[in-house]
Design an enzyme around this catalytic site. Structure first.
Site, short mmCIF file in Angstrom:
data_model
loop_
_atom_site.label_atom_id
_atom_site.label_comp_id
_atom_site.label_asym_id
_atom_site.label_seq_id
_atom_site.Cartn_x
_atom_site.Cartn_y
_atom_site.Cartn_z
N GLU A 25 6.81 5.51 3.54
CA GLU A 25 8.12 4.93 3.84
C GLU A 25 9.18 6.02 3.77
O GLU A 25 9.05 6.99 3.01
CB GLU A 25 8.44 3.83 2.82
N ASN A 70 11.25 -1.66 2.62
CA ASN A 70 12.63 -2.10 2.75
C ASN A 70 13.38 -1.30 3.82
O ASN A 70 14.26 -1.83 4.50
CB ASN A 70 13.35 -1.94 1.41
N ASN A 170 9.26 -6.78 7.07
CA ASN A 170 8.85 -6.48 5.70
C ASN A 170 9.61 -7.34 4.70
O ASN A 170 10.85 -7.38 4.72
CB ASN A 170 9.16 -5.00 5.40
N GLU A 171 8.89 -8.01 3.83
CA GLU A 171 9.47 -8.78 2.70
C GLU A 171 10.76 -9.51 3.09
O GLU A 171 11.76 -9.48 2.36
CB GLU A 171 9.71 -7.85 1.49
N TYR A 236 2.52 -5.66 -6.78
CA TYR A 236 2.83 -4.57 -7.71
C TYR A 236 2.65 -5.12 -9.11
O TYR A 236 2.94 -6.29 -9.35
CB TYR A 236 4.27 -4.09 -7.53
N GLU A 286 0.97 -3.70 0.84
CA GLU A 286 1.58 -2.90 -0.23
C GLU A 286 0.91 -3.33 -1.53
O GLU A 286 0.91 -4.52 -1.85
CB GLU A 286 3.09 -3.13 -0.34
N GLN A 331 2.61 4.04 -2.51
CA GLN A 331 2.66 4.70 -1.23
C GLN A 331 1.80 5.96 -1.32
O GLN A 331 1.16 6.17 -2.35
CB GLN A 331 4.10 5.03 -0.88
O1 AHR Z 1 7.05 0.38 -1.92
C1 AHR Z 1 8.34 0.27 -2.43
C2 AHR Z 1 9.05 -0.99 -1.96
O2 AHR Z 1 8.45 -2.11 -2.54
C3 AHR Z 1 9.01 -1.28 -0.48
O3 AHR Z 1 10.01 -0.63 0.21
C4 AHR Z 1 9.20 -2.77 -0.43
O4 AHR Z 1 8.56 -3.35 0.69
C5 AHR Z 1 8.65 -3.26 -1.74
O5 AHR Z 1 9.52 -4.11 -2.39
#
Ligand code: AHR
Length: 481
Positions: A25, A70, A170-171, A236, A286, A331
């Protein structure tokens, strides 16, 4: 004492190699100062850091997601194509920085070629329009004769880039996202974008933005199931406040597995109800441990606990190979990443080693291994019993090899693992071992405290005992006869 019993005929399915994908990203030093650093003595003529590329090749990612995250929700792709000196420098509103646009679509394609990976572009469904999304497909995949395909040729790329995988935002469900929408509004836009993007190139495959929440996923799938091929899921994790940091962190993949099970059921239900014939599978686009830093650099330093949790997550995704077809570690470089750079060099974070082992030392057929071992309770995360020993068995039929990916989560108990093959014989074996001095061991420049070592196994057979020290991930590679 623990037991892992393997029956070569009890198959869970085929593991798609796209689960070993990565994500880059425009964020912190992932791209600029990470994979791309023109002028550095460590970079090639394209400005790609050769040491980073080499380390990335070690992870053999079959698919690379870009440009966000993001970031993409405020990104206009036309800013990043054409002569570099003419590209606009813009305020970057997702991470509150500045975007120079020196790395754009064509640089991404060149990077994918250098890394021998498949591009996966996430379109802007935040501030972007459906025309812009369709034009991006035309720019990348148009054969000739239409304006954006001609523009690509004018920019020096006569052959279409042939990008198969495209994300529909994305999100978008999150308040933090530029152009955040509710499920109904998102689904309406996603459907329209999908229509024109597929009309532009019917070969592309689309990823709908999932929300890690069944109401969102039901609504968006209900509206878009007939026009998409995947639904995304992000995960995450980190320690649960007030709980043991190690045990609560390594329990998180099991929590994720629970949700993925619900999502898979939902997908099949919607397909049945809506008469959708084509498969829809999950793109975990992700995923990673991430809990220490929340600035706009996200330079997380990973320890041994994180590496073990990554090993468990990789096992978990492959056990669920029927549902999960794509996954992208978030990432690849510097930003919550396995590869960490300075202007002078790189080091490999602890999580690099399970990632490399997963892609290098595994077979394509996932087997339904029986695992018997002690467990602990993680009720705070909704998991009644977390096994101290996580195990995945995969088979490489061509090479006649069985791989057992084992993780001993215990901080202080070694595991005497009895490995039992229900059929077949073993002629030889090696163990690839990732471990370190304690859960908090971290790597740094010139200091590889958590690394991978390989040794030959002396006594192997259809039944043998493998002794695993605490806090260890091992892939046992067995040659079958
Ligand atoms: O990977 C970091 C961020 O985590 C990304 O930009 C977003 O998609 C997620 O919230």
């Amino acid at each position: 004492m623990a037991v892992v019993k393997v029956d070569l005929d009890r198959r869970l399915g085929v593991v798609d190699r796209k689960v070993y994908g990565m994500f880059i990203e425009h964020l912190g030093r992932c791209i600029y100062g990470g994979i791309y650093e023109p002028g550095s003595p460590l970079s090639d003529a394209n400005g790609f850091r050769e040491d980073v590329l080499e380390a990335a090749k070690g992870l053999q990612p079959p698919i690379l997601r870009w440009p966000g995250g993001n970031f993409v929700s405020g990104y206009h792709w036309l800013d990043g194509v054409g002569p570099k000196e003419k590209r606009p420098i813009r305020p970057e509103l997702a991470w509150n920085t500045v975007e120079t646009n020196q790395f754009g679509t064509n640089e991404f394609m060149q990077y994918c070629r250098a890394l021998d990976t498949e591009p996966y572009i996430c379109a802007n469904l935040g501030s972007g329009t459906m025309d812009e999304a369709a034009a991006w497909v035309e720019y990348c995949n148009g054969e000739a004769g239409t304006s954006y395909a001609a523009l690509r040729a004018e920019h020096g790329f006569t052959h279409p880039h042939r990008v198969t995988y495209w994300g529909l935002g994305n999100e978008v469900y999150g308040d933090w996202q530029i152009g955040h929408k509710n499920a109904k509004d998102y689904a309406k836009l996603a459907r329209q974008c999908a229509k024109v993007m597929k009309a532009m190139d019917s070969r592309i495959r689309l990823v709908l933005c999932g929300g890690q929440e069944l109401d969102w996923d039901r609504e968006v799938l209900g509206e878009c199931a007939d026009v998409v091929d995947y639904i995304s899921y992000h995960c995450y994790w980190g320690p649960t406040p007030g709980q043991d940091p190690h045990y609560s962190t390594v329990a998180q993949p099991y929590r994720s597995e629970q949700y993925l099970g619900f999502l898979w059921e939902l997908i099949e239900q919607v397909r049945r109800d809506r008469g959708v014939r084509h498969p829809i599978r999950i793109a975990v686009d992700e995923w990673n441990a991430w809990y220490r830093v929340h600035d706009n650099k996200l330079e997380e330093r990973y320890d041994l606990t994180d590496a073990l949790s990554v090993a468990v997550y990789l096992n978990m995704m492959r056990r669920n190979c029927e549902a999960i077809e794509i996954a992208n570690l978030a990432q690849m470089v510097n930003v919550i990443a396995p590869i960490f750079t300075s202007p002078e060099g790189i080091f490999l974070q602890t999580i690099y080693h399970p990632l490399r082992l997963a892609v290098e030392k595994s077979g394509s057929v996932a087997l339904d291994a029986h695992v018997g071992c002690a467990t602990y309770s993680a009720e705070y995360a909704g998991i009644a019993a977390v096994p101290y020993l996580d195990a995945l068995a995969t088979l490489d039929e061509g090479a006649g090899k069985l791989f057992l990916s084992l993780v001993n989560l215990s901080k202080d108990e070694r595991q005497e693992v009895e490995i039992v093959l229900q059929d077949g014989e073993v002629s030889s074996g090696v163990a690839h071992v990732v471990t370190g001095e304690g859960p908090e061991a971290v790597n740094d420049f010139g200091k590889e405290r958590v690394t991978c070592r390989t040794h030959v196994l002396e006594a192997v057979g259809a039944r043998f005992t493998y002794r695993m020290p605490p806090l260890t991930h091992v892939v046992v590679e067995l040659q079958l006869t």
